[in-house]
Write an enzyme that holds these catalytic residues in place. Structure first.
Site, PDB file in Angstrom:
ATOM      1  N   GLY A   8       0.817  -1.209   0.000  1.00 55.73           N
ATOM      2  CA  GLY A   8       0.000   0.000   0.000  1.00 55.73           C
ATOM      3  C   GLY A   8       0.845   1.250   0.000  1.00 55.73           C
ATOM      4  O   GLY A   8       2.088   1.195   0.007  1.00 55.73           O
ATOM      5  N   PHE A   9       0.187   2.378   0.030  1.00 56.82           N
ATOM      6  CA  PHE A   9       0.865   3.676  -0.027  1.00 56.82           C
ATOM      7  C   PHE A   9       1.804   3.845   1.177  1.00 56.82           C
ATOM      8  O   PHE A   9       3.034   3.953   1.006  1.00 56.82           O
ATOM      9  CB  PHE A   9      -0.229   4.749  -0.088  1.00 56.82           C
ATOM     10  CG  PHE A   9       0.205   6.145   0.237  1.00 56.82           C
ATOM     11  CD1 PHE A   9       1.316   6.707  -0.362  1.00 56.82           C
ATOM     12  CD2 PHE A   9      -0.539   6.913   1.135  1.00 56.82           C
ATOM     13  CE1 PHE A   9       1.702   8.015  -0.070  1.00 56.82           C
ATOM     14  CE2 PHE A   9      -0.166   8.217   1.426  1.00 56.82           C
ATOM     15  CZ  PHE A   9       0.962   8.763   0.833  1.00 56.82           C
ATOM     16  N   THR A  32      -6.149  -3.735  -2.103  1.00 58.79           N
ATOM     17  CA  THR A  32      -6.055  -2.343  -2.583  1.00 58.79           C
ATOM     18  C   THR A  32      -4.598  -1.929  -2.794  1.00 58.79           C
ATOM     19  O   THR A  32      -4.334  -0.847  -3.311  1.00 58.79           O
ATOM     20  CB  THR A  32      -6.730  -1.349  -1.598  1.00 58.79           C
ATOM     21  OG1 THR A  32      -6.154  -1.532  -0.304  1.00 58.79           O
ATOM     22  CG2 THR A  32      -8.224  -1.568  -1.525  1.00 58.79           C
ATOM     23  N   GLY A  33      -3.667  -2.750  -2.361  1.00 60.76           N
ATOM     24  CA  GLY A  33      -2.240  -2.458  -2.561  1.00 60.76           C
ATOM     25  C   GLY A  33      -1.822  -2.789  -3.990  1.00 60.76           C
ATOM     26  O   GLY A  33      -2.539  -3.474  -4.710  1.00 60.76           O
ATOM     27  N   ASN A  96      -5.201 -11.497  14.618  1.00 60.40           N
ATOM     28  CA  ASN A  96      -4.187 -12.469  14.167  1.00 60.40           C
ATOM     29  C   ASN A  96      -2.780 -11.894  14.306  1.00 60.40           C
ATOM     30  O   ASN A  96      -1.853 -12.587  14.706  1.00 60.40           O
ATOM     31  CB  ASN A  96      -4.449 -12.865  12.713  1.00 60.40           C
ATOM     32  CG  ASN A  96      -5.609 -13.844  12.604  1.00 60.40           C
ATOM     33  OD1 ASN A  96      -5.981 -14.481  13.590  1.00 60.40           O
ATOM     34  ND2 ASN A  96      -6.184 -13.951  11.421  1.00 60.40           N
ATOM     35  N   TYR A 142     -15.263   1.614   8.271  1.00 56.94           N
ATOM     36  CA  TYR A 142     -13.843   1.950   8.489  1.00 56.94           C
ATOM     37  C   TYR A 142     -13.652   2.497   9.901  1.00 56.94           C
ATOM     38  O   TYR A 142     -12.774   2.045  10.640  1.00 56.94           O
ATOM     39  CB  TYR A 142     -13.407   2.980   7.450  1.00 56.94           C
ATOM     40  CG  TYR A 142     -11.941   3.357   7.506  1.00 56.94           C
ATOM     41  CD1 TYR A 142     -10.952   2.417   7.219  1.00 56.94           C
ATOM     42  CD2 TYR A 142     -11.544   4.658   7.807  1.00 56.94           C
ATOM     43  CE1 TYR A 142      -9.604   2.769   7.249  1.00 56.94           C
ATOM     44  CE2 TYR A 142     -10.205   5.017   7.832  1.00 56.94           C
ATOM     45  CZ  TYR A 142      -9.237   4.065   7.561  1.00 56.94           C
ATOM     46  OH  TYR A 142      -7.908   4.424   7.580  1.00 56.94           O
ATOM     47  N   LYS A 146     -11.524   0.634  12.901  1.00 58.76           N
ATOM     48  CA  LYS A 146     -10.324   1.216  13.507  1.00 58.76           C
ATOM     49  C   LYS A 146     -10.537   1.483  15.003  1.00 58.76           C
ATOM     50  O   LYS A 146      -9.592   1.395  15.792  1.00 58.76           O
ATOM     51  CB  LYS A 146      -9.937   2.499  12.771  1.00 58.76           C
ATOM     52  CG  LYS A 146      -9.401   2.246  11.356  1.00 58.76           C
ATOM     53  CD  LYS A 146      -8.084   1.487  11.358  1.00 58.76           C
ATOM     54  CE  LYS A 146      -7.449   1.418   9.982  1.00 58.76           C
ATOM     55  NZ  LYS A 146      -6.174   0.678   9.966  1.00 58.76           N
ATOM     56  N   TYR A 156      -5.067  -6.203  24.484  1.00 57.06           N
ATOM     57  CA  TYR A 156      -3.858  -7.052  24.432  1.00 57.06           C
ATOM     58  C   TYR A 156      -2.756  -6.465  25.311  1.00 57.06           C
ATOM     59  O   TYR A 156      -1.997  -7.185  25.941  1.00 57.06           O
ATOM     60  CB  TYR A 156      -3.375  -7.239  22.987  1.00 57.06           C
ATOM     61  CG  TYR A 156      -3.909  -8.512  22.370  1.00 57.06           C
ATOM     62  CD1 TYR A 156      -5.247  -8.619  22.005  1.00 57.06           C
ATOM     63  CD2 TYR A 156      -3.088  -9.620  22.179  1.00 57.06           C
ATOM     64  CE1 TYR A 156      -5.746  -9.788  21.468  1.00 57.06           C
ATOM     65  CE2 TYR A 156      -3.577 -10.800  21.639  1.00 57.06           C
ATOM     66  CZ  TYR A 156      -4.900 -10.881  21.281  1.00 57.06           C
ATOM     67  OH  TYR A 156      -5.395 -12.048  20.756  1.00 57.06           O
TER      68      TYR A 156
END
Ligand code: UDP
Length: 308
Positions: A8-9, A32-33, A96, A142, A146, A156
């Site tokens: 990706g970017f 999308t990469g 994961n 999205y 996030k 975690y």
């Protein structure tokens, strides 16, 4: 080091930045990469590319020191087209990769976003602001992915003592952004190059604060190397309207295409500007590259890669 979203970017720039310091396992499912972003690294002995979908089960045998988790569709157009992928990579994919980090006792920096603030009612946005997000609006997939990523990463940290960093990245731009990813800067440059009308959504008075990629990468590197485990805004506080952005890009291109006004997308934030006091104080970082310079570099990149 593992970098997810390496094609990706931002991921590909991170790989360029860290390749002198680490052996890198670059992971991407190329949703999308673009493999071209890392073409120049594929023959490097220190770089190992794995085409893996991190929402499915996978194993990494090497010992890992650090992880940069950047896999996700990130432009509004992309995550509207891939809503379930976006939710899954933020949730299952993030868990994961967090499991790999705890198994290796590796540092992990996760890419969060200014979208956790939604259409903000507090301005500028400090890390303490909880945000104004519509979970069932088009951006919800999205924003909530996030927000969940941040909650999961923090759990975690608290439950497994994971060594986490959380970067809330504001609008970033520069070479390698997909020309057709739908975002303002690639759209306007593409339209100018092709002598098309500039599509302004709404009245163009909404604001954003655009950070050049080299500044963003430096911020991420400094955060990774710090010991700070709470969210940190990484962005440029130079706030401009979309119409001002157009003026900058027009000046660079020396073209004068007309503006055509379109409907403002639902829940499009009206204002966005990071408060970067924490970044300044804790990681001694602030952006240096002025928008005129950053836009010029980006414009030149698109001109050079016009036919690809
Ligand atoms: N925008 C626009 N014309 C375009 C693309 C975007 O006016 O062709 C506006 C969009 O509505 C938003 C701002 O530019 O207010 C930034 O949009 P972008 O998609 O780059 O990122 P966002 O900050 O919304 O995630």
């Amino acid at each position: 080091m593992i970098i997810t979203g390496v094609a990706g970017f931002i991921g590909s720039h991170l790989a360029d930045y860290f390749i002198d310091e680490f052996d890198i396992i670059g992971i991407d499912n190329l949703s999308t990469g673009n493999i071209k972003n890392i073409d120049h690294l594929l023959n490097n002995k220190r770089f190992n590319f794995l085409k893996i979908d991190i929402t499915r089960s996978f194993k990494i045998d090497e010992k890992i020191d650090s992880i940069l988790h950047f896999a996700s569709p990130a432009s509004p157009v992309d995550y509207l087209l891939k809503p379930l992928e976006t939710l899954r990579v933020g949730s299952i994919g993030t868990e994961n990769i967090l499991k790999i980090s705890t198994a290796n006792k590796a540092k992990i920096l996760v890419a969060s976003t200014s979208e956790v603030y939604g259409d903000p009612k507090e301005h500028p946005q400090k890390e303490t602001y909880f945000g104004n997000v519509n979970p069932v609006g088009p951006r919800g997939v999205y924003d909530e992915a996030k927000r969940y990523l941040e909650a999961l990463t923090t759990a975690y940290k608290n439950f497994y003592n994971a060594d986490v960093r959380i970067a809330r990245i504001f609008n970033t731009y520069g070479p390698r952004m997909r020309i057709n990813d739908g975002r303002a800067i690639p759209n306007f440059i593409n339209q100018l190059i092709n002598n098309k009308n500039l599509t302004v959504y709404g009245n163009g008075k909404q604001t954003r604060s655009f950070c050049y990629i080299d500044d963003t990468i430096e911020g991420i590197s400094k955060l990774l190397k710090s010991n700070y485990k709470e969210p940190v805004n990484i962005g440029n506080p130079n706030e401009i309207t979309i119409l001002q952005l157009i003026d900058y890009i027009k000046k660079i291109s020396e073209k004068n295409c007309s503006v055509s006004y379109k409907k403002l997308p639902i829940n499009d934030p009206k204002r966005r500007k990071p408060d970067i006091s924490i970044a300044k104080k804790i990681i001694h970082w602030e952006p240096k590259i002025p928008i005129e310079i950053g836009l010029l570099k980006t414009y030149n990149y698109y001109i050079e890669n016009k036919n690809e």
